[in-house]
Design a protein around this motif. Sequence first.
Motif, PDB file in Angstrom:
ATOM      1  N   PRO A  20      -2.823  -0.639 -15.663  1.00  0.00           N
ATOM      2  CA  PRO A  20      -4.163   0.169 -16.256  1.00  0.00           C
ATOM      3  C   PRO A  20      -5.176  -0.113 -15.342  1.00  0.00           C
ATOM      4  CG  PRO A  20      -2.812  -1.164 -17.822  1.00  0.00           C
ATOM      5  CD  PRO A  20      -2.042  -1.584 -16.490  1.00  0.00           C
ATOM      6  N   ALA A  21      -6.300   0.718 -15.261  1.00  0.00           N
ATOM      7  CA  ALA A  21      -7.365   0.772 -14.427  1.00  0.00           C
ATOM      8  C   ALA A  21      -8.150  -0.359 -14.470  1.00  0.00           C
ATOM      9  CB  ALA A  21      -8.150   1.942 -14.322  1.00  0.00           C
ATOM     10  N   THR A  22      -8.070  -0.914 -15.847  1.00  0.00           N
ATOM     11  CA  THR A  22      -8.784  -2.336 -16.044  1.00  0.00           C
ATOM     12  C   THR A  22      -8.402  -3.539 -15.053  1.00  0.00           C
ATOM     13  OG1 THR A  22      -7.559  -2.656 -17.959  1.00  0.00           O
ATOM     14  CG2 THR A  22      -9.400  -1.552 -18.303  1.00  0.00           C
ATOM     15  N   LEU A  23      -7.195  -3.433 -14.592  1.00  0.00           N
ATOM     16  CA  LEU A  23      -6.618  -4.478 -13.917  1.00  0.00           C
ATOM     17  C   LEU A  23      -7.219  -4.430 -12.530  1.00  0.00           C
ATOM     18  CD1 LEU A  23      -2.691  -4.648 -14.822  1.00  0.00           C
ATOM     19  CD2 LEU A  23      -4.825  -6.056 -15.776  1.00  0.00           C
ATOM     20  N   ALA A  24      -7.752  -3.352 -11.983  1.00  0.00           N
ATOM     21  CA  ALA A  24      -8.417  -3.154 -10.643  1.00  0.00           C
ATOM     22  C   ALA A  24      -7.479  -3.589  -9.730  1.00  0.00           C
ATOM     23  CB  ALA A  24      -9.727  -4.024 -10.478  1.00  0.00           C
ATOM     24  N   CYS A  25      -6.283  -3.333  -9.530  1.00  0.00           N
ATOM     25  CA  CYS A  25      -5.362  -3.687  -8.658  1.00  0.00           C
ATOM     26  C   CYS A  25      -5.697  -3.095  -7.170  1.00  0.00           C
ATOM     27  CB  CYS A  25      -3.858  -3.049  -8.759  1.00  0.00           C
ATOM     28  SG  CYS A  25      -3.609  -1.404  -8.912  1.00  0.00           S
ATOM     29  N   ASP A  26      -5.220  -3.591  -6.086  1.00  0.00           N
ATOM     30  CA  ASP A  26      -5.583  -2.863  -4.939  1.00  0.00           C
ATOM     31  C   ASP A  26      -4.224  -2.420  -4.120  1.00  0.00           C
ATOM     32  OD1 ASP A  26      -3.556  -4.993  -4.358  1.00  0.00           O
ATOM     33  OD2 ASP A  26      -4.758  -6.169  -2.724  1.00  0.00           O
ATOM     34  N   CYS A  27      -3.480  -1.632  -5.035  1.00  0.00           N
ATOM     35  CA  CYS A  27      -2.284  -0.922  -4.467  1.00  0.00           C
ATOM     36  C   CYS A  27      -2.762   0.316  -3.621  1.00  0.00           C
ATOM     37  CB  CYS A  27      -1.378  -0.739  -5.560  1.00  0.00           C
ATOM     38  SG  CYS A  27      -0.590  -2.066  -6.379  1.00  0.00           S
ATOM     39  N   GLU A  28      -3.741   1.022  -4.492  1.00  0.00           N
ATOM     40  CA  GLU A  28      -4.224   2.136  -3.910  1.00  0.00           C
ATOM     41  C   GLU A  28      -4.996   2.149  -2.513  1.00  0.00           C
ATOM     42  OE1 GLU A  28      -6.331   4.305  -7.039  1.00  0.00           O
ATOM     43  OE2 GLU A  28      -4.820   4.419  -8.318  1.00  0.00           O
ATOM     44  N   ALA A  29      -5.738   0.719  -2.613  1.00  0.00           N
ATOM     45  CA  ALA A  29      -6.732   0.770  -1.289  1.00  0.00           C
ATOM     46  C   ALA A  29      -5.784   0.281  -0.253  1.00  0.00           C
ATOM     47  CB  ALA A  29      -7.515  -0.615  -1.596  1.00  0.00           C
ATOM     48  N   LYS A  30      -4.730  -0.406  -0.509  1.00  0.00           N
ATOM     49  CA  LYS A  30      -3.503  -0.734   0.834  1.00  0.00           C
ATOM     50  C   LYS A  30      -2.848   0.475   1.076  1.00  0.00           C
ATOM     51  CE  LYS A  30      -2.699  -5.588  -0.633  1.00  0.00           C
ATOM     52  NZ  LYS A  30      -1.766  -6.510  -1.074  1.00  0.00           N
ATOM     53  N   GLY A  31      -2.545   1.200   0.117  1.00  0.00           N
ATOM     54  CA  GLY A  31      -1.980   2.732   0.487  1.00  0.00           C
ATOM     55  C   GLY A  31      -2.797   3.540   1.454  1.00  0.00           C
ATOM     56  N   LEU A  32      -3.942   3.735   0.999  1.00  0.00           N
ATOM     57  CA  LEU A  32      -5.063   4.244   1.820  1.00  0.00           C
ATOM     58  C   LEU A  32      -5.135   3.827   3.218  1.00  0.00           C
ATOM     59  CD1 LEU A  32      -7.127   6.403   2.069  1.00  0.00           C
ATOM     60  CD2 LEU A  32      -9.028   4.937   1.093  1.00  0.00           C
ATOM     61  N   GLU A  33      -5.156   2.378   3.322  1.00  0.00           N
ATOM     62  CA  GLU A  33      -5.237   1.840   4.588  1.00  0.00           C
ATOM     63  C   GLU A  33      -3.785   2.144   5.506  1.00  0.00           C
ATOM     64  OE1 GLU A  33      -7.529   0.072   6.317  1.00  0.00           O
ATOM     65  OE2 GLU A  33      -8.773   0.231   4.480  1.00  0.00           O
ATOM     66  N   VAL A  34      -2.845   2.180   5.030  1.00  0.00           N
ATOM     67  CA  VAL A  34      -1.580   2.729   5.734  1.00  0.00           C
ATOM     68  C   VAL A  34      -1.721   4.192   5.906  1.00  0.00           C
ATOM     69  CG1 VAL A  34       0.824   2.898   5.379  1.00  0.00           C
ATOM     70  CG2 VAL A  34      -0.295   0.937   4.686  1.00  0.00           C
ATOM     71  N   ALA A  35      -2.273   4.887   5.108  1.00  0.00           N
ATOM     72  CA  ALA A  35      -2.355   6.620   5.444  1.00  0.00           C
ATOM     73  C   ALA A  35      -3.153   6.573   6.342  1.00  0.00           C
ATOM     74  CB  ALA A  35      -2.649   7.156   4.189  1.00  0.00           C
ATOM     75  N   VAL A  36      -4.290   5.916   6.599  1.00  0.00           N
ATOM     76  CA  VAL A  36      -5.204   5.870   7.555  1.00  0.00           C
ATOM     77  C   VAL A  36      -4.446   5.743   8.880  1.00  0.00           C
ATOM     78  CG1 VAL A  36      -7.577   5.093   8.440  1.00  0.00           C
ATOM     79  CG2 VAL A  36      -7.315   5.741   6.149  1.00  0.00           C
TER      80      VAL A  36
END
Length: 231
Positions: free
Chosen positions: A11-27
């Motif tokens: 859930p978005a309320t947990l504010a996990c960093d999975c998407e941020a880490k995935g973005l760093e890898v994609a960059v």
Amino acid sequence: MDPDCAICHAPATLACDCEAKGLEVAVRQAESRMMQSIYNDIRSWVRAHAQDYILEYFRLLTERRKTAHTAHLDRITAHAYHYYHAPPHPNEIAAAQAQLKRGIDEDWQASVQRYPEVLEYFYSLVELTLPDDNEPAVKDPPLSALSGSRKASRRPGGGPGTVASGPSIAHHEREMREIPLPRRTPPPLEPMPMPIRERRTPGPQRTRSAYRPGPPPPPPPGASYYNPGPY
């Protein structure tokens, strides 16, 4: 209503960093695909001009030293004929040749030790340009909002950066003196405004620094800045 995490489905309320880490890898992956050839071109350009400069610098040093050696041989020859009416003793000639060899070795060592500052100088001449934020290719990129596929491989007007080049230093005669190598500091880049969105991808647990273009990453540990070759 905020959507769940696109990676772990939390859930978005947990504010996990999975998407941020995935973005760093994609960059990093996109940078490697799009910028590696530019990095290679810059490295080759800098290396070639630095080698030209060092060889020219060494040539000037050795020419001056050989001139001094010739004058020294003339002096000892004139002295021997004036006082002994004979050529110089072979030991004197051998000592002069050994002194010349030591001097040439010292000149080459001094030239090679200048590689770090010479490489930094030529890297400082490289210029990478970023498009203006108001360009149509930036404000309205040619990407399909429905399929996510690219319509064009590159933006109109060329690639993401240009490499400045100039005449080789090896083609210019310079006086025998220490030549200062000034370094140019590029002007700071204006921060790019972020679009307002209802939900933002949470960033990793660290401070993000402003993007600033620079020289390619350093070589892996154990590599030497000077790779001798045949001259």
